[in-house]
Design a protein around this motif. Structure first.
Motif, PDB file in Angstrom:
ATOM      1  N   LEU A 247       3.819   2.612  -0.757  1.00  0.00           N
ATOM      2  CA  LEU A 247       5.033   2.779   0.048  1.00  0.00           C
ATOM      3  C   LEU A 247       5.175   1.628   1.041  1.00  0.00           C
ATOM      4  N   SER A 248       4.058   1.237   1.660  1.00  0.00           N
ATOM      5  CA  SER A 248       4.091   0.112   2.602  1.00  0.00           C
ATOM      6  C   SER A 248       4.475  -1.179   1.892  1.00  0.00           C
ATOM      7  N   ARG A 249       3.986  -1.361   0.677  1.00  0.00           N
ATOM      8  CA  ARG A 249       4.332  -2.565  -0.079  1.00  0.00           C
ATOM      9  C   ARG A 249       5.821  -2.604  -0.391  1.00  0.00           C
ATOM     10  N   ASP A 250       6.378  -1.454  -0.784  1.00  0.00           N
ATOM     11  CA  ASP A 250       7.817  -1.408  -1.068  1.00  0.00           C
ATOM     12  C   ASP A 250       8.629  -1.695   0.189  1.00  0.00           C
ATOM     13  N   ALA A 251       8.217  -1.086   1.324  1.00  0.00           N
ATOM     14  CA  ALA A 251       8.937  -1.318   2.573  1.00  0.00           C
ATOM     15  C   ALA A 251       8.867  -2.788   2.971  1.00  0.00           C
ATOM     16  N   TYR A 254      11.178  -5.154   0.984  1.00  0.00           N
ATOM     17  CA  TYR A 254      12.597  -5.099   1.355  1.00  0.00           C
ATOM     18  C   TYR A 254      12.816  -5.379   2.846  1.00  0.00           C
ATOM     19  N   GLY A 255      11.728  -5.680   3.563  1.00  0.00           N
ATOM     20  CA  GLY A 255      11.864  -5.977   4.978  1.00  0.00           C
ATOM     21  C   GLY A 255      12.280  -4.788   5.811  1.00  0.00           C
ATOM     22  N   VAL A 256      11.815  -3.600   5.440  1.00  0.00           N
ATOM     23  CA  VAL A 256      12.168  -2.375   6.154  1.00  0.00           C
ATOM     24  C   VAL A 256      10.987  -1.951   7.024  1.00  0.00           C
ATOM     25  N   PRO A 257      11.171  -1.800   8.339  1.00  0.00           N
ATOM     26  CA  PRO A 257      10.073  -1.338   9.203  1.00  0.00           C
ATOM     27  C   PRO A 257       9.620   0.057   8.785  1.00  0.00           C
ATOM     28  N   ASP A 270      12.816   7.732   5.179  1.00  0.00           N
ATOM     29  CA  ASP A 270      13.473   6.635   5.885  1.00  0.00           C
ATOM     30  C   ASP A 270      13.700   5.444   4.959  1.00  0.00           C
ATOM     31  N   LEU A 271      12.710   5.140   4.109  1.00  0.00           N
ATOM     32  CA  LEU A 271      12.850   3.998   3.207  1.00  0.00           C
ATOM     33  C   LEU A 271      13.928   4.250   2.156  1.00  0.00           C
ATOM     34  N   VAL A 272      13.921   5.439   1.569  1.00  0.00           N
ATOM     35  CA  VAL A 272      14.923   5.762   0.555  1.00  0.00           C
ATOM     36  C   VAL A 272      16.325   5.746   1.162  1.00  0.00           C
ATOM     37  N   GLY A 276      19.177   3.303  -0.110  1.00  0.00           N
ATOM     38  CA  GLY A 276      20.435   3.899  -0.560  1.00  0.00           C
ATOM     39  C   GLY A 276      21.630   3.259   0.137  1.00  0.00           C
ATOM     40  N   ARG A 277      21.466   2.973   1.446  1.00  0.00           N
ATOM     41  CA  ARG A 277      22.548   2.314   2.191  1.00  0.00           C
ATOM     42  C   ARG A 277      22.838   0.930   1.599  1.00  0.00           C
ATOM     43  N   ARG A 278      21.776   0.193   1.270  1.00  0.00           N
ATOM     44  CA  ARG A 278      21.941  -1.150   0.705  1.00  0.00           C
ATOM     45  C   ARG A 278      22.553  -1.087  -0.699  1.00  0.00           C
TER      46      ARG A 278
END
Length: 430
Positions: A247-251, A254-257, A270-272, A276-278
């Protein structure tokens, strides 16, 4: 013949189907007595049973209920749950061999059409129906025709495998739509013609403690994904660590905190939500105005209608969201997790993340269980479309309710008998 995206009607061969029923029972499921527990023969999947399902808890009353829904003057669509790949068709075939041996079964076009002409002829002779993505009209037509002959048609209403044996995912409408079509056509010549949706559920349990074998498989996953093991962790904690690392690797990709102190459920949510917004921005849809299933549906349509440079970004976002969502609320719903659920986590990780080696490629097509198992099979009350006035959506809700109730009943029955080995669940989130 031969093209992966062209539907070819099955040509069922009853003699071959009978032979393959025996082969399936011995080679694919139960193994060869006298060899399946004897070293070194029990290391050979065909002698041990590739799916290693030794026992069937399939009460005669359940079999009679399913058999009563099949036969002349009826169109029956059999809809099993879908908790495990490869084993699915093996158990499905065993079930239909007892109630309606000439049942046709849906399968992906990659299986039916994608393995060469000889294998295509073999699968068509076994009455497999190739699902052609985006062009399923011919497959549905054959299914309705075959069901109206009284033989039955089997397809998995959950769609893809989720590797969650205790939970039934939302159902797709194909079986109900075909059932209504068959009913309409059947009533044109027989006012008493009936159409049934006959759900089936099965739950697999290990017949012994397989903790050591699961730990070895977990070590393989850690090495494959280059994730360092924390020595003090229990097996479920190791799996939780694998998932949080992924999960940390995926975040990060995509540059998501991501809040490292939050629970897995909160971080995943939070990541999904952000992805989804993007995705919504890419396809010009307000992600806040639709649910994720609708967002993904619109994204698939967008991919068909657009051929610009954004395709790669949209496809990657879709694939990441779907992969993340494969670990659902059922994973953190209970304070305890069973060795069966641990095994499902490992198979899901290997399917979704472990690529490139022959070992993982073989495991992708024929996942090897950690030990011998028992299949507990139940048949919820079939839904008679001829006596049903609700909408297709209402029918799907009712079918899912019956299926989930039956699965939960199996689990409750086994828990009462002390049939599970359980561990504290590190995913547990109130």
């Amino acid at each position: 013949m031969g093209r992966i995206d062209v539907f070819v009607a099955p040509r069922p061969n009853s003699a071959l189907i009978k032979i393959m029923t025996v082969v399936n029972r011995i080679v694919m499921l139960r193994g060869v007595p006298g060899f399946r527990d004897l070293l070194p023969f029990n290391r050979l999947a065909g002698l041990r049973g590739i799916a290693n399902v030794r026992h069937f808890d399939f009460p005669i009353g359940e079999q009679r209920r399913l058999k009563a829904a099949c036969g002349e003057g009826k169109a029956t669509f059999i809809t099993p749950n879908h908790p495990e790949f490869f084993t699915d068709w093996m158990i499905d075939k065993e079930v239909v061999s007892r109630v309606s041996p000439l049942t046709a079964s849906w399968a992906t076009n990659g299986v039916v059409n994608g393995l060469g002409r000889m294998m295509q002829k073999f699968w068509l002779a076994n009455n497999l129906i190739a699902q052609i993505p985006g062009n399923s009209g011919a497959a549905k037509e054959y299914s309705v025709d075959w069901a109206m002959k009284g033989h039955g048609v089997l397809l998995h209403p959950e769609g893809g495998v989720g590797w969650h044996g205790n939970f039934v995912a939302p159902l797709l409408p194909g079986a109900v739509e075909m059932g209504l079509d068959a009913l309409k056509r059947g009533r044109e010549s027989d006012q008493h013609f009936k159409a049934w949706i006959a759900p089936v559920v099965w739950k697999l349990t290990f017949t012994k403690d397989v903790g050591s074998a699961l730990a070895r498989e977990c070590s393989h996953v850690e090495r494959s994904l280059k994730i360092e093991r924390i020595a003090a962790d229990t097996l479920p904690e190791r799996i939780h660590h694998i998932y949080t690392t992924l999960l940390s690797r995926d975040a990060s990709a995509y540059g998501v905190p991501s809040d490292q102190h939050a629970s897995y459920a909160e971080r995943q949510h939070d990541l999904v939500l952000e992805l989804g917004r993007r995705l919504g921005q890419e396809i010009s849809v307000d992600a806040n105005s639709v649910d994720f299933s609708e967002l993904l549906r619109r994204s698939r349509r967008w991919l068909k209608e657009n051929a610009d440079d954004g395709q790669k970004r949209v496809r990657k976002l879709m694939e990441t969201i779907q992969r993340l969502q494969r670990v659902g609320p059922w994973a953190w719903a209970k304070p305890l997790t069973t060795q069966e659920e641990v095994a499902e986590h490992l198979k899901r990780i290997r399917n979704d993340y472990c690529k490139g080696t022959l070992r993982d490629t073989l495991n992708h097509f024929a996942p090897q269980p950690a030990g011998p198992r028992c299949a507990h099979i139940r048949v919820p009350e079939p839904l008679g479309l001829h006596a049903y006035d609700g909408s297709i959506d209402d029918a799907l809700v009712e079918l899912r309710r019956r299926m989930q109730e039956a699965v939960t009943g199996i689990v409750t029955e086994l828990e009462a008998a002390g049939g599970f080995i359980s561990y504290p669940n590190p995913f547990y989130h109130r």
